[in-house]
Write a protein that holds these residues in place. Structure first.
Motif, mmCIF file in Angstrom:
data_model
loop_
_atom_site.group_PDB
_atom_site.id
_atom_site.type_symbol
_atom_site.label_atom_id
_atom_site.label_comp_id
_atom_site.label_asym_id
_atom_site.label_seq_id
_atom_site.Cartn_x
_atom_site.Cartn_y
_atom_site.Cartn_z
ATOM 1 N N PRO A 50 0.981 -1.329 0.062
ATOM 2 C CA PRO A 50 -0.061 -0.054 0.048
ATOM 3 C C PRO A 50 0.894 1.263 -0.089
ATOM 4 O O PRO A 50 0.433 2.324 -0.407
ATOM 5 C CB PRO A 50 -0.997 -0.043 1.259
ATOM 6 C CG PRO A 50 -0.123 -1.058 2.193
ATOM 7 C CD PRO A 50 0.644 -2.101 1.318
ATOM 8 N N THR A 51 2.218 1.258 0.485
ATOM 9 C CA THR A 51 3.054 2.312 0.491
ATOM 10 C C THR A 51 4.014 2.194 -0.695
ATOM 11 O O THR A 51 4.526 1.129 -0.803
ATOM 12 C CB THR A 51 3.444 2.530 1.876
ATOM 13 O OG1 THR A 51 4.469 1.503 2.180
ATOM 14 C CG2 THR A 51 2.363 2.889 2.712
ATOM 15 N N HIS A 85 9.846 10.301 2.768
ATOM 16 C CA HIS A 85 9.144 9.269 3.500
ATOM 17 C C HIS A 85 8.244 8.432 2.570
ATOM 18 O O HIS A 85 7.832 8.719 1.554
ATOM 19 C CB HIS A 85 8.536 10.053 4.688
ATOM 20 C CG HIS A 85 7.256 11.053 4.076
ATOM 21 N ND1 HIS A 85 7.513 12.150 3.495
ATOM 22 C CD2 HIS A 85 6.058 10.958 3.914
ATOM 23 C CE1 HIS A 85 6.417 12.807 3.547
ATOM 24 N NE2 HIS A 85 5.755 12.061 3.269
ATOM 25 N N PRO A 86 8.092 7.247 3.126
ATOM 26 C CA PRO A 86 6.905 6.363 2.367
ATOM 27 C C PRO A 86 5.606 7.181 2.313
ATOM 28 O O PRO A 86 5.128 7.933 3.069
ATOM 29 C CB PRO A 86 6.731 5.273 3.451
ATOM 30 C CG PRO A 86 8.171 5.120 4.306
ATOM 31 C CD PRO A 86 8.404 6.890 4.571
ATOM 32 N N MET A 87 5.008 6.807 1.212
ATOM 33 C CA MET A 87 3.709 7.458 0.853
ATOM 34 C C MET A 87 2.595 6.521 0.369
ATOM 35 O O MET A 87 3.183 5.398 -0.261
ATOM 36 C CB MET A 87 3.724 8.423 -0.133
ATOM 37 C CG MET A 87 4.614 8.046 -1.509
ATOM 38 S SD MET A 87 4.630 9.445 -2.963
ATOM 39 C CE MET A 87 3.113 9.649 -3.301
ATOM 40 N N SER A 88 1.513 6.632 0.659
ATOM 41 C CA SER A 88 0.153 5.686 0.361
ATOM 42 C C SER A 88 0.189 6.066 -1.076
ATOM 43 O O SER A 88 0.210 6.947 -1.756
ATOM 44 C CB SER A 88 -0.608 6.105 1.087
ATOM 45 O OG SER A 88 -0.514 5.731 2.573
ATOM 46 N N PHE A 89 -0.432 5.037 -1.673
ATOM 47 C CA PHE A 89 -0.934 4.931 -3.082
ATOM 48 C C PHE A 89 -1.809 3.965 -3.423
ATOM 49 O O PHE A 89 -2.387 3.286 -2.573
ATOM 50 C CB PHE A 89 0.491 4.702 -3.925
ATOM 51 C CG PHE A 89 0.352 5.478 -5.301
ATOM 52 C CD1 PHE A 89 0.643 6.891 -5.238
ATOM 53 C CD2 PHE A 89 -0.069 4.871 -6.413
ATOM 54 C CE1 PHE A 89 0.617 7.661 -6.474
ATOM 55 C CE2 PHE A 89 -0.089 5.797 -7.679
ATOM 56 C CZ PHE A 89 0.241 7.114 -7.635
ATOM 57 N N ASP A 90 -2.661 4.140 -4.554
ATOM 58 C CA ASP A 90 -3.574 3.299 -4.823
ATOM 59 C C ASP A 90 -3.328 1.844 -4.996
ATOM 60 O O ASP A 90 -2.369 1.184 -5.035
ATOM 61 C CB ASP A 90 -4.464 3.889 -6.091
ATOM 62 C CG ASP A 90 -3.472 3.748 -7.540
ATOM 63 O OD1 ASP A 90 -2.650 2.689 -7.352
ATOM 64 O OD2 ASP A 90 -3.749 4.293 -8.557
ATOM 65 N N GLN A 91 -4.392 0.890 -5.269
ATOM 66 C CA GLN A 91 -4.252 -0.249 -5.142
ATOM 67 C C GLN A 91 -4.329 -0.953 -6.734
ATOM 68 O O GLN A 91 -4.733 -2.184 -6.842
ATOM 69 C CB GLN A 91 -5.356 -1.127 -4.387
ATOM 70 C CG GLN A 91 -4.947 -0.832 -2.986
ATOM 71 C CD GLN A 91 -6.076 -1.800 -1.952
ATOM 72 O OE1 GLN A 91 -7.069 -2.256 -2.478
ATOM 73 N NE2 GLN A 91 -5.555 -1.840 -0.876
#
Length: 431
Positions: A150-151, A274-280
């Motif tokens: 997810p990240t 830094h780690p970032m959230s992204f789509d699935q």
């Protein structure tokens, strides 16, 4: 026995991947391939290229019959779809015939051939199906990466890319300035990479029909090894690419609401990574750049061909690198990792064929060490790399060039030396 063991291992891997894909509600590689027996194939050119790869074991008459049968079956499929009003736009309207011919040759090998001829035809069929399965396996892997990671670590790679001068941002502006014609050419090269690989492989396997055996090493081996090992790195180092993390996205995935900001390709990012959230939906398929890896493999294997093949291999490598950067699919750091990754894989395959001599072990160890060092530096030293570009930029390039030099020097020593032609001894003149 070796081919049988390899076949069982590949089948087990495909079944495992099928189960994993079903767990996430996705169609696996086996399901996708079975569907193409009837439905529109995702890549018709790839299926015909795979059939051409299989036909290296056939006689000239058998090749003519196989090609005619494939085209005839595709014509029938086209007419049936037209008659029932199938107006689907996804996939290609051709390619089913090539798949039917490949499967038909497998049936013929089992039922009509015996001994070495059966084994040779099954090897040809297996090679063709492996190329198709490799594409399907890659698609499934990409879907799995988007669901399980997810990240993403794009901010780390983008920051480290400052040491290289942000090449993706520069290439993106160049492609935009060139216009649609140049973009279409690069897009064609990027998409049809497997077809280019088949062309080089057909040259390498041109004597199979006469010699009735395959050479010990050829491009398909390297292609499949890259596709098998590469996605495992995606799971360790998930990255989506500049056009997704810093732009509007592509292929219907990503979007500005997921991006850090709308920066690509005009403004290089400046941020604390830094780690970032992204789509699935967006695949985490940047580190390393497997398109760069495969294009590098095509370049390497085209070196022993005629001039036109060498020029084509060089063009495909340059155009692929330009596309990966210019479309925002990869960072410059991905490309460096992709080159090192390919040379290490190629060295390992060739060293295995030679029995793992000392020079081969040293070459593979050096390539693996440099590759790991690149990943570690991208993850843990990006800020330092961005702060001292005149130090770390040359270091990254020198690390890659050390692997290139080591590969070229070692493999040159592995090449068989041509035996000198003995000079005839002088004969005494008759009296």
């Amino acid at each position: 026995m070796l081919w049988a063991a390899a076949g069982v291992a590949v089948l087990g891997f495909l079944i495992t991947l099928e189960i994993a894909a079903r767990h996430y509600g996705l169609p696996g590689p086996i399901t996708s391939q079975v569907q193409e027996v009837v439905f529109r194939p995702k890549s018709g050119p790839l299926l015909y290229a795979s059939m051409a790869l299989m036909m290296v074991v056939l006689t000239r008459r058998e090749r003519f019959i196989a090609a005619g049968a494939a085209i005839g079956i595709d014509v029938v499929f086209f007419l049936v779809r037209w008659a029932v009003g199938d107006r689907a736009t996804d996939g290609h309207p051709f390619g089913n015939g090539a798949l039917w011919v490949i499967l038909g040759c497998a049936v013929i090998a089992v039922t009509r051939r015996t001994g070495r001829e059966r084994v040779l035809l099954l090897k040809g069929v297996g090679l063709a199906l492996l190329l198709v399965a490799g594409r399907k396996t890659g698609d499934t892997w990409l879907l799995i990466t988007s669901r399980t990671r997810p990240t993403v670590l794009d901010q780390y790679v983008a920051t480290a890319d400052h040491a290289l001068g942000d090449p993706s941002w520069l290439a993106g502006r160049i492609v935009r300035a060139v216009g649609p014609i140049g973009a279409h050419v690069l897009d064609f090269v990027y998409i049809q990479l497997a077809v280019a690989a088949v062309v080089v492989t057909l040259y390498q396997l041109r004597h199979v029909a006469v010699e009735r055996r395959f050479p010990r090493h050829h491009l398909v081996r390297t292609f499949l090894a890259i596709g098998l090992v590469g996605p495992a790195i995606y799971m360790i180092f998930p990255v989506v690419g500049p056009v997704f993390a810093y732009g509007p996205g592509a292929f219907g995935t990503g979007g500005l609401h997921w991006a850090v900001a709308d920066l690509w390709p005009d403004t290089p990012p400046v941020n604390t990574p830094h780690p970032m959230s992204f789509d699935q939906l967006t695949p985490r398929n940047c580190m390393p750049s497997l398109h760069t890896a495969w294009a590098t493999a095509i370049f390497l294997h085209s070196r022993k061909g005629p001039r036109i093949l060498r020029c084509a291999g060089t063009f495909w490598l340059i155009a692929t690198l330009s596309a990966t950067l210019g479309f925002g699919y990869h960072y410059g750091a991905d490309l460096i990792a992709g080159v090192v990754f390919t040379l290490t894989i190629e060295a390992a395959l060739r060293a295995h064929d030679r029995g793992w001599e000392r020079s081969g072990i040293q070459l593979v160890a050096h390539g693996a060490t440099v590759f790991v060092a690149l990943l570690v530096s991208y993850r843990y030293l990006p800020t330092e790399m961005a702060g001292h570009p005149w130090v770390f930029g040359p270091l990254l390039l020198l690390a890659m060039l050390s692997v290139v030099y080591g590969y070229a020097r070692t493999t040159r020593l592995w090449e068989p030396k041509a035996a000198p032609v003995p000079r005839p001894e002088a004969q005494p003149e008759p009296v």
